[in-house]
Structure formats: structure tokens, C-alpha cells
Design a protein around this motif. Structure first.
Motif, mmCIF file in Angstrom:
data_model
loop_
_atom_site.group_PDB
_atom_site.id
_atom_site.type_symbol
_atom_site.label_atom_id
_atom_site.label_comp_id
_atom_site.label_asym_id
_atom_site.label_seq_id
_atom_site.Cartn_x
_atom_site.Cartn_y
_atom_site.Cartn_z
ATOM 1 N N THR A 130 -7.063 -4.611 -2.215
ATOM 2 C CA THR A 130 -6.264 -5.002 -1.049
ATOM 3 C C THR A 130 -5.022 -4.120 -0.994
ATOM 4 O O THR A 130 -4.570 -3.615 -2.024
ATOM 5 C CB THR A 130 -5.803 -6.475 -1.123
ATOM 6 N N ASN A 131 -4.487 -3.954 0.218
ATOM 7 C CA ASN A 131 -3.164 -3.334 0.271
ATOM 8 C C ASN A 131 -2.109 -4.423 0.105
ATOM 9 O O ASN A 131 -2.434 -5.619 0.008
ATOM 10 C CB ASN A 131 -2.977 -2.505 1.555
ATOM 11 N N ALA A 132 -0.856 -4.039 0.038
ATOM 12 C CA ALA A 132 0.203 -5.000 -0.278
ATOM 13 C C ALA A 132 0.305 -6.113 0.758
ATOM 14 O O ALA A 132 0.511 -7.280 0.405
ATOM 15 C CB ALA A 132 1.541 -4.258 -0.397
ATOM 16 N N LEU A 133 0.122 -5.771 2.048
ATOM 17 C CA LEU A 133 0.300 -6.783 3.093
ATOM 18 C C LEU A 133 -0.854 -7.786 3.097
ATOM 19 O O LEU A 133 -0.641 -8.984 3.313
ATOM 20 C CB LEU A 133 0.425 -6.104 4.454
ATOM 21 N N ALA A 134 -2.078 -7.334 2.836
ATOM 22 C CA ALA A 134 -3.205 -8.259 2.739
ATOM 23 C C ALA A 134 -3.053 -9.170 1.525
ATOM 24 O O ALA A 134 -3.369 -10.366 1.568
ATOM 25 C CB ALA A 134 -4.517 -7.494 2.657
ATOM 26 N N LYS A 135 -2.554 -8.609 0.438
ATOM 27 C CA LYS A 135 -2.312 -9.402 -0.771
ATOM 28 C C LYS A 135 -1.310 -10.516 -0.486
ATOM 29 O O LYS A 135 -1.500 -11.668 -0.890
ATOM 30 C CB LYS A 135 -1.794 -8.496 -1.879
ATOM 31 N N ALA A 136 -0.251 -10.189 0.274
ATOM 32 C CA ALA A 136 0.743 -11.203 0.625
ATOM 33 C C ALA A 136 0.187 -12.214 1.622
ATOM 34 O O ALA A 136 0.453 -13.412 1.525
ATOM 35 C CB ALA A 136 1.982 -10.525 1.207
#
Length: 282
Positions: A130-136
Motif C-alpha cells: 500500500t502507499n501511505a495514504l491507503a495505509k492511513a
């Protein structure tokens, strides 16, 4: 024995009434929901014995014309018809599935989409990256060991998921139906069997919906999330198959420009960046 074909035909037959199939209503009480086997055979133009052997999962050489006739008789949509063709002609795999390899370029592509939640999904809806925004956005799928990072597992076994999704049941049903599509292609995958077994034991909703044998192609749609930090975000998602691996896809999430969801997604990105800096400082 072809278990997937047997269960799928039984489940679809139970969902079609004689009235829907254009058959005359007969007096008396029907002992089975939906159509009888002989009625499906009549509608498809095959012998009762032939259809019974199919529904029992016996090895039968099924022609394209018979599959078309069964799809019409059972009133299947395009996704269901494709699934029927797949399970009627299963791949005779003797070797284990090779591990999925994530190319470095794919990881860089995910990370470069700083304003778009993006993730890489593999077999069985495993979360490969995942990228950081999907992870959040998805609460890091509950964290945990890499082997436990699976979107369906998160949906059913993490209590936070039921609070995150605005319509958890609808999304959970779609996740199960999408997993059934994979099961049709890879019925002998031991990791799939382990996942289905665990979820069936631990969650009655999954157990009931898995038995429904519904199928769904999770290619695009919309969902509303109630994020615990920034509030409501409605996203449109698109699933793009990765070249070279049909069982790997990139899921992209976008929001309507100028909408409250866009504002909240930007707020989430700012919050996540602050959290990352805080982690580095400590």
C-alpha cells in the motif's frame, strides 16, 4: 468430484422461481426452493440424467452450447456465466502456485501517488503493498504479520472494519463473492482453504455468505468510509490488472473534486504526514 460446480449449480437453481423461468405453476406445495433439477434440464434442453451428473460434480465434458443453455435457464448474469464456464472446466493443477513477486517499479508507482490511496492486491485479496495514504485510509488493515494482511480477513476479523464501512454488510458480501470468483479459478489453493476455514470457524456471517456461492467481479464501484480521525470519505475505486500477473491488481481510490470527501482526504494526508514525522522524532 467438482465441488465448486456442484455447489454453484445448486445455489443458482434455488434462487430461480418457476414463475421467473416462465414455467406454469403446479398445484401443491413445492418441497425445494427454486427450480427442480428436471425443470432446469427441461429449460436447458438436456436430459435429466445429464444435468443430475453435472450438479453432482461428476466429470462431464460440457460443451459451450450447454453452458449457454444452463446460463439462460438459471438466469445468470455475465459474471455468473463466466464463473460457470470456469468451474465447469477446472484447471488440473498439480504443482503449487508460485509466490507472487512485486516488482520494484510497482512499489515506486504506488509511492508516487501521494494524493491517491493505492494498494496492490494479490491472490485471495492478500494485501501485497500500500502507499501511505491507503495505509492511513484503511487503518493499515489492522497491522499484524505480513501473512495476516488480507482484505477479507480484515473485513471479518477486525472489529474496526465494522465501524469503518458505512454499509459493512454490503461490502463484506461483495468481498466474499469476489473470493468465490478466485476459488473457481484455484479450487485447490491450500492457502485459500486455510483462509476460508479460519473465517468460517470464527465468523458466522462469513460462513453463511460463503455457503450462498454468490460471485462478484470487484472491478469498480463506490464506498463510504467513516474514518475515526477525519470522518466520512466517499471514494470511487478502480481495479487495474497488473501486466504479467492476472491475479495481481492495483486498486485506486479517488474522490469527487471540491467535495467534503476531498477535504477530508487531504486532512487525512496531512495527519498521516504528521504521524510519520512524530514516529521519526521518537
Amino acid at each position: 468430484m467438482n465441488t465448486e460446480l456442484r455447489e454453484f449449480l445448486r445455489s443458482r437453481r434455488a434462487k430461480v422461481t418457476p414463475e421467473e423461468a416462465g414455467l406454469p405453476a403446479l398445484p401443491g406445495t413445492r418441497r425445494v426452493p427454486g427450480l427442480r433439477r428436471e425443470e432446469v434440464a427441461q429449460l436447458a434442453g438436456v436430459s435429466v440424467d445429464y444435468y443430475v451428473r453435472l450438479e453432482r460434480g461428476r466429470d462431464v465434458n460440457v460443451s459451450e452450447s450447454v453452458l449457454d443453455a444452463l446460463a439462460r435457464a438459471l438466469r445468470l448474469n455475465e459474471v455468473e456465466r463466466a464463473h460457470l464456464c470456469t468451474v465447469a472446466r477446472p484447471t488440473r493443477r498439480t504443482r503449487a502456485l508460485p509466490p507472487q513477486r512485486v516488482r520494484p517499479g510497482l512499489l515506486r508507482a504506488l509511492d508516487s501517488m501521494a494524493d491517491v490511496p493505492a494498494m496492490l492486491l494479490g491472490r485471495r485479496s492478500d494485501v501485497l503493498a500500500t502507499n501511505a495514504l491507503a495505509k492511513a485510509l484503511y487503518l493499515d488493515f489492522g497491522g499484524g504479520e505480513p501473512k495476516d494482511r488480507n482484505a477479507v480477513r480484515f473485513m471479518f476479523l477486525n472489529p474496526a472494519a465494522r465501524e469503518l464501512y458505512d454499509d459493512w454488510e454490503a461490502n463484506a458480501r461483495l468481498a466474499v463473492a469476489h473470493l468465490h470468483m478466485y476459488a473457481g479459478r484455484h479450487p485447490h489453493d491450500p492457502k485459500l482453504a486455510a483462509l476460508v476455514g479460519e473465517l468460517s470457524v470464527r465468523d458466522p456471517d462469513f460462513r453463511r455468505w460463503w455457503a450462498d456461492n454468490d460471485v462478484h467481479l470487484h472491478a469498480h464501484g463506490t464506498k463510504t468510509l467513516h474514518h475515526p480521525v477525519v470522518g466520512e470519505i466517499t471514494v470511487a475505486y478502480e481495479s487495474l490488472t497488473v501486466d504479467g500477473d492476472p491475479e495481481m491488481s492495483i486498486a485506486l481510490h479517488t474522490v469527487e473534486p471540491g467535495s467534503p470527501s476531498e477535504q477530508n482526504l487531504r486532512l487525512l494526508a496531512s495527519w498521516d504526514l504528521t504521524e510519520q514525522r512524530s514516529d521519526v522524532a521518537h
